[in-house]
Design an enzyme around this catalytic site. Structure first.
Site, mmCIF file in Angstrom:
data_model
loop_
_atom_site.group_PDB
_atom_site.id
_atom_site.type_symbol
_atom_site.label_atom_id
_atom_site.label_comp_id
_atom_site.label_asym_id
_atom_site.label_seq_id
_atom_site.Cartn_x
_atom_site.Cartn_y
_atom_site.Cartn_z
ATOM 1 N N GLU A 49 -2.160 28.471 10.036
ATOM 2 C CA GLU A 49 -1.412 28.457 8.687
ATOM 3 C C GLU A 49 0.091 28.292 8.821
ATOM 4 O O GLU A 49 0.899 27.376 8.137
ATOM 5 C CB GLU A 49 -1.810 29.360 7.592
ATOM 6 C CG GLU A 49 -3.305 28.982 7.288
ATOM 7 C CD GLU A 49 -3.672 27.620 6.608
ATOM 8 O OE1 GLU A 49 -2.491 27.242 5.970
ATOM 9 O OE2 GLU A 49 -4.637 27.147 6.856
ATOM 10 N N SER A 59 -61.395 33.630 -12.739
ATOM 11 C CA SER A 59 -61.963 34.965 -12.194
ATOM 12 C C SER A 59 -61.080 35.900 -11.873
ATOM 13 O O SER A 59 -61.357 37.237 -11.297
ATOM 14 C CB SER A 59 -62.841 34.637 -11.191
ATOM 15 O OG SER A 59 -63.966 33.733 -11.543
#
Length: 585
Positions: free
Chosen positions: A109, A373
């Site tokens: 950078e 069930s």
């Protein structure tokens, strides 16, 4: 002597005074103009600076309020699962970070970061030359300090006014802070994509580790992200993120931070981890549903959840395989799965459908469907609590109640069968007779509600066949009580919390007694029989592992269920269609 003649207009000297000499050009006139130029230039410069700083944000406020509250959900192993708002990790200090992380940022950078005063004319000239020779913008001249000024105080607007303000703020930052302090602020505030602000948040989000434990190649990946956080996001663009990391490693070698051999080795080690479970969004939504009530205030929250990524991934894979294969042949379009720790109520996995990106409706929590069930265990439990036992006999022949006659499917009538066999083979007429023996629908409803099933339920004998409505999560929780010695756990998604880095007490919810340990053991034994020799045989695991559970289907096969338990976990599965259309048998 004749008098001299004066020409018209000539000055007549006064009597006794000599005539004044004509004026000479001043040799200091240029100095006067220089002073005037400096004065008025200073006034102009002051006015220009005044225009720039007139609408600058207050630096003291901006430094303390640039962070917006966010929520970070961590899986049970610490990996980031989901985020809401902006994600912020722990505040990190340079002394606690591996040296290669800040070195990577400076190398890619701003290599002259420690030499310039916030503005770098050499860097600007170099970037301008490169951009001019290539015919396009390939380099920027902004220093790391200028980037920090923009991120902290300014908008992304592209204009000369904003750029000039950025320069002023960069100079102020360099005057206000040391180089190490500026680098520290940058590493804690820089946006690195996917909602992550700061290197610690990004390290946890992308790699599942704090910034202090980053490797060289991981640091290179993070250092490369500020250029284009969205385009280089490791989660959505792993190849682009890897290529950018290679550029960072080469820059580190160029600046002497790494040797060429070290850079090459780090390049070979680059392995972007796979994205976390893609459908865990339903679990994240469920966990975050009541956060405002549980954690009032504006603090950043980091929440450790109960979700196990390994189980979650397995659940998603199996559900998709079931729906894409046999499910497609049976015209089944959706499904839901919940995996819960029976003793604690901790939800280990949750899939609320086939694809969270297509539908955020959580079928595991929000959909109320008939359990068929799979509801029968509560009917049988109600009979046990009235004095019946699994070995007692019950008639399995035809039954007529006011014109309603439940069928038994392909079951061949034997006259009488044990209660255990009636549940194991899911025979309907014995279930209705046991409902009557237990005191009728109201008594069975009371048992179901004691187990956290709220209905609605029909107040008639069809209740024995599961014609009420339940959610999958509630049904799984209710079955957990059978495994947990009759104690009903509370479904739980969080185990720990931190607010602005400070631990928040998070007491586990207390389980409550739903039935006696003896009755829970009896029900557990009957459901183990259902897997060993009844309708749940497909759930057998082999290897001597004890498995129990109960299947369920509804009228015209609109819903298919299985809720079972093994190794302390309860697993619930629902398959069906959102519009309740029937499946092919």
């Amino acid at each position: 002597m004749p008098k001299p003649r004066l020409s018209r207009g000539a000055a007549v000297p006064a009597r006794g005074r000599p005539a004044p000499a004509p004026p000479r050009p001043s040799r200091f006139r240029w100095l006067r103009w220089l002073v005037l130029l400096l004065v008025w230039g200073g006034v102009g410069l002051a006015g220009f600076v005044l225009v720039l700083i007139w609408d600058l944000p207050r630096t003291d406020i901006a430094l303390s309020t640039t962070r917006r509250p966010g929520v970070t959900l961590e899986a049970s192993d610490g990996r980031i699962l989901a985020t809401s708002g902006d994600v912020h990790g722990e505040i990190v200090r340079l002394r606690d970070l591996p040296p290669h992380l800040p070195a990577a940022v400076i190398a890619i950078e701003d290599r002259r970061f420690r030499d310039h005063i916030g503005l770098d004319p050499i860097g600007i000239a170099r970037a301008a030359w490169v951009n001019w020779t290539t015919g396009r913008i390939v380099q920027g001249g902004s220093t790391l300090t200028q980037q920090l000024a923009k991120n902290l105080f300014l908008t992304p607007e592209r204009s000369f006014h904003r750029k000039a303000q950025e320069a002023v703020l960069a100079l102020w930052l360099e005057w206000r802070f040391t180089k190490d302090e500026l680098l520290e602020i940058y590493l804690n505030r820089v946006y690195l994509g996917a909602g992550a602000y700061g290197v610690d948040a990004a390290a946890r989000l992308f790699f599942g580790v704090p910034a202090a434990r980053l490797t060289v190649w991981q640091s290179a990946v993070l250092a490369g992200l500020p250029k284009a956080p969205s385009r280089l996001n490791p989660r959505t663009a792993p190849d682009a993120a890897s290529a950018r990391a290679v550029e960072v490693l080469e820059a580190m070698a160029d600046t002497g931070v790494l040797t060429a051999q070290q850079a090459a080795l780090a390049t070979e080690q680059i392995r972007i981890p796979p994205r976390p479970a893609r459908n865990a969004g339903w679990f994240a939504d469920w966990v975050m549903d009541d956060l405002a009530d549980r954690f009032p205030g504006n603090a950043d929250l980091v929440l450790r959840t109960t979700l196990d990524p390994r189980i979650q991934t397995l659940v998603e894979q199996r559900l998709e395989a079931a729906l894409a294969g046999p499910g497609a042949r049976a015209r089944v379009g959706q499904g839901a799965v919940v995996v819960m720790d029976a003793a604690t109520g901790n939800v280990r996995a949750m899939a609320g459908g086939r694809d969270w990106r297509s539908s955020q409706f959580n079928r595991a929590v929000q959909a109320r469907r008939q359990p068929g069930s799979a509801f029968k265990p509560f009917v049988f439990l109600a009979a046990l609590e009235r004095g019946a036992s699994p070995s007692d006999m019950v008639a399995d022949g035809p039954l007529n109640l006011g014109g309603w006659s439940p069928g038994n499917g392909e079951w061949r009538v034997r006259g009488e069968i044990s209660i255990e066999d009636a549940l194991a083979h899911s025979v309907n007429t014995p279930a209705v007779r046991l409902l009557q023996r237990a005191g009728g629908p109201r008594e069975v409803m009371a048992v179901a509600r004691r187990f956290g099933l709220q209905g609605p339920f029909p107040n008639d004998a069809t209740l024995a066949l599961g014609t009420g409505e339940v959610t999958l999560l509630d049904l799984v929780t209710a079955y957990a009580a059978f495994v947990n010695e009759g104690l009903l756990p509370i479904p739980r998604g969080l185990t720990a919390a931190r607010a602005d880095g400070k631990p928040v007490p998070l007491a586990p919810p207390a389980a409550r007694r739903a039935t006696t340990p003896e009755h829970a053991a009896a029900m557990r034994g009957m459901m183990e029989a259902a897997v060993a020799r009844g309708t749940g045989r497909a759930a057998q695991l082999g290897g001597g592992r004890v498995v129990g559970g109960k299947t369920g289907t509804t009228q015209e096969s609109r819903d298919a269920w299985f809720v079972g338990f093994a190794d302390g976990l309860v697993i619930g599965v629902w398959l069906g269609n959102d519009d309740a259309t029937a499946m092919l048998e």
